[in-house]
Design an enzyme around this catalytic site. Structure first.
Site, mmCIF file in Angstrom:
data_model
loop_
_atom_site.group_PDB
_atom_site.id
_atom_site.type_symbol
_atom_site.label_atom_id
_atom_site.label_comp_id
_atom_site.label_asym_id
_atom_site.label_seq_id
_atom_site.Cartn_x
_atom_site.Cartn_y
_atom_site.Cartn_z
ATOM 1 C CE LYS A 113 -4.434 -1.800 1.410
ATOM 2 N NZ LYS A 113 -5.432 -1.505 2.200
ATOM 3 C CE LYS A 193 -6.573 -8.762 -0.391
ATOM 4 N NZ LYS A 193 -7.700 -7.893 -0.122
ATOM 5 C CE LYS A 196 -14.595 -3.704 0.423
ATOM 6 N NZ LYS A 196 -12.876 -2.991 2.036
HETATM 7 P P1 ATP Z 1 -8.478 -2.911 0.211
HETATM 8 O O1 ATP Z 1 -8.386 -3.530 -1.396
HETATM 9 O O2 ATP Z 1 -9.689 -1.583 0.311
HETATM 10 O O3 ATP Z 1 -7.903 -3.451 1.025
HETATM 11 P P2 ATP Z 1 -9.954 -5.768 1.141
HETATM 12 O O4 ATP Z 1 -11.451 -5.795 -0.727
HETATM 13 O O5 ATP Z 1 -8.470 -6.302 0.738
HETATM 14 O O6 ATP Z 1 -10.043 -4.279 0.410
HETATM 15 P P3 ATP Z 1 -11.119 -4.889 3.550
HETATM 16 O O7 ATP Z 1 -11.847 -4.834 4.156
HETATM 17 O O8 ATP Z 1 -9.244 -4.977 4.093
HETATM 18 O O9 ATP Z 1 -11.076 -5.683 2.212
HETATM 19 O O10 ATP Z 1 -10.964 -6.605 4.175
HETATM 20 C C1 ATP Z 1 -12.591 -7.346 4.770
HETATM 21 C C2 ATP Z 1 -11.961 -8.776 5.112
HETATM 22 O O11 ATP Z 1 -12.509 -9.664 4.012
HETATM 23 C C3 ATP Z 1 -10.944 -9.105 5.503
HETATM 24 O O12 ATP Z 1 -11.443 -10.225 6.948
HETATM 25 C C4 ATP Z 1 -10.359 -9.788 4.233
HETATM 26 O O13 ATP Z 1 -9.470 -11.261 4.889
HETATM 27 C C5 ATP Z 1 -10.878 -10.010 3.343
HETATM 28 N N1 ATP Z 1 -10.756 -10.385 2.097
HETATM 29 C C6 ATP Z 1 -10.844 -10.133 1.642
HETATM 30 N N2 ATP Z 1 -9.988 -10.297 0.685
HETATM 31 C C7 ATP Z 1 -10.039 -11.543 0.066
HETATM 32 C C8 ATP Z 1 -9.882 -12.282 -0.632
HETATM 33 N N3 ATP Z 1 -9.195 -11.854 -1.975
HETATM 34 N N4 ATP Z 1 -10.575 -14.079 -0.540
HETATM 35 C C9 ATP Z 1 -11.336 -14.310 0.413
HETATM 36 N N5 ATP Z 1 -10.587 -13.209 1.790
HETATM 37 C C10 ATP Z 1 -10.428 -11.714 1.544
#
Ligand code: ATP
Ligand code: LTN
Length: 326
Positions: A113, A193, A196
């Protein structure tokens, strides 16, 4: 015996995708039956990367609504916005004085990040605030996807350090990750992965995507140049990701799915995945549309009130132990 406490958080950084749901949120919902569950929209974490204030404000309510739509039930779980419970930040400060910089330097999420957001103190100390979120409620278990493992390790380390220095106070929290779905990959890059903050919207399937959009996204999913549907996370990362998704949404084993689709061709296989996801997401959309923003706001305010009472009780004990008591 009183129930053990589960805590988890999600950032209001945009629309929730099926990776968030399969890796974390479906466990949040399932754990409500057996645990004292506390769930938090971690809005202060969302300020650690560049953001627009109006967008953040709107995303908080969107996230809260989506959590309720997937089945987080405010009558069984405590649900609130992190910024409305200042004890999180207070404990984060105390833990900061016990956090070696070496531990933060190893965090891969920070490195990724910081490349985009710049090397900022808030982003650097993000994992300390996360540890405080969990510890301020003396949580025993934390349902998250597997990208949070390093952060959970730091949390356990800080809980141990605190207990050793100031006396037994915090449980050492366990990570809860699902057997399948702990890391759902991007549909456009099966080595990264689903996220968002991915710039390419076709990489993620959002909980509120229309049936049409879902079919388009799965049809354009990056796979490999082969023809056979089989499970091999290294050589066939894209197809394996789709098999994981189909397996969860249909409740069938990957072996059974491979038997059925091995020679079907990628096109019909992708269509089957899209159909299963469309069916799986339909009830979430219906539930989402039935929720009223103002009512959601009231629920979140009540949640913050209860969470403040609970967190203040724990912090009174912490302040006394560290020598900052009244
Ligand atoms: P950002 O891209 O803003 O970091 P993010 O998609 O990683 O967002 P978070 O809000 O950080 O989402 O995560 C919320 C939950 O979803 C956490 O428990 C994280 O481990 C889980 N998570 C995020 N991406 C994945 C994924 N691709 N597969 C499984 N679990 C996920
Ligand atoms: N770091 C997590 C979000 C998060 C969290 C938490 C998860 C912040 N505080 C406490 C579990 C418990 C993420 O990026 N997914």
């Amino acid at each position: 015996m009183s129930k053990q406490t589960v805590f988890s958080g999600i950032q209001p950084t945009g629309d929730i995708h099926i990776g968030n749901y399969l890796g974390a949120l479906r466990n949040w919902v399932a754990l409500q039956d057996d645990y004292d569950t506390i769930y938090c929209v971690v809005d202060m974490h969302a300020t650690t990367v560049p953001y627009d204030p109006k967008e953040l404000h709107d995303n908080r309510v969107l996230t809260a609504k989506l959590l309720m739509a997937v089945g987080v039930d405010p009558s069984r779980s405590l649900l609130y916005f992190q910024s409305q419970v200042p004890q999180h930040a207070e404990l984060s400060w105390i833990l900061g004085s016990m956090t070696p910089l070496g531990a933060l330097n190893r965090m891969t999420q920070y490195k990724e990040k910081a490349e985009k957001a710049g090397q900022m103190l808030g982003l650097y100390s993000y994992p300390v605030l996360m540890a405080a979120d969990i510890m301020v409620h003396k949580a025993h278990a934390v349902p998250v996807g597997d990208d949070q493992t390093q952060h959970l390790e730091l949390t356990r380390d800080l809980a141990e350090r605190f207990n050793n220095r100031f006396g037994d106070t915090f449980p050492i929290p366990e990570q809860i990750t699902p057997k399948r779905g702990a890391r759902i990959m991007s549909l456009q890059d099966p080595t990264a992965k689903m996220s968002k903050s991915d710039a390419d919207p076709r990489g993620s399937v959002l909980l509120l995507d229309s049936a049409d959009t879902i079919v388009k996204k799965f049809k354009s999913a990056v796979t490999d140049s082969g023809r056979e549907v089989s499970y091999d996370q290294e050589k066939k990362a894209g197809i394996s990701n789709l098999l994981d998704i189909l397996s969860i949404y249909t409740g069938r084993t990957v072996d059974a799915l491979v038997d059925e689709y091995a020679d079907a061709g990628y096109g019909p296989f992708k269509q089957a995945v899209a159909d299963a996801v469309v069916d799986g997401l339909a009830p979430i959309r219906t539930a989402y549309n039935s929720l009223d923003d103002e009512e959601v706001g009231r629920i979140m305010s009540r949640g913050a009130l209860d969470a403040r009472t609970r967190a203040e009780h724990e912090m009174a004990d912490v302040r006394t132990k560290v020598g900052l008591g009244g």
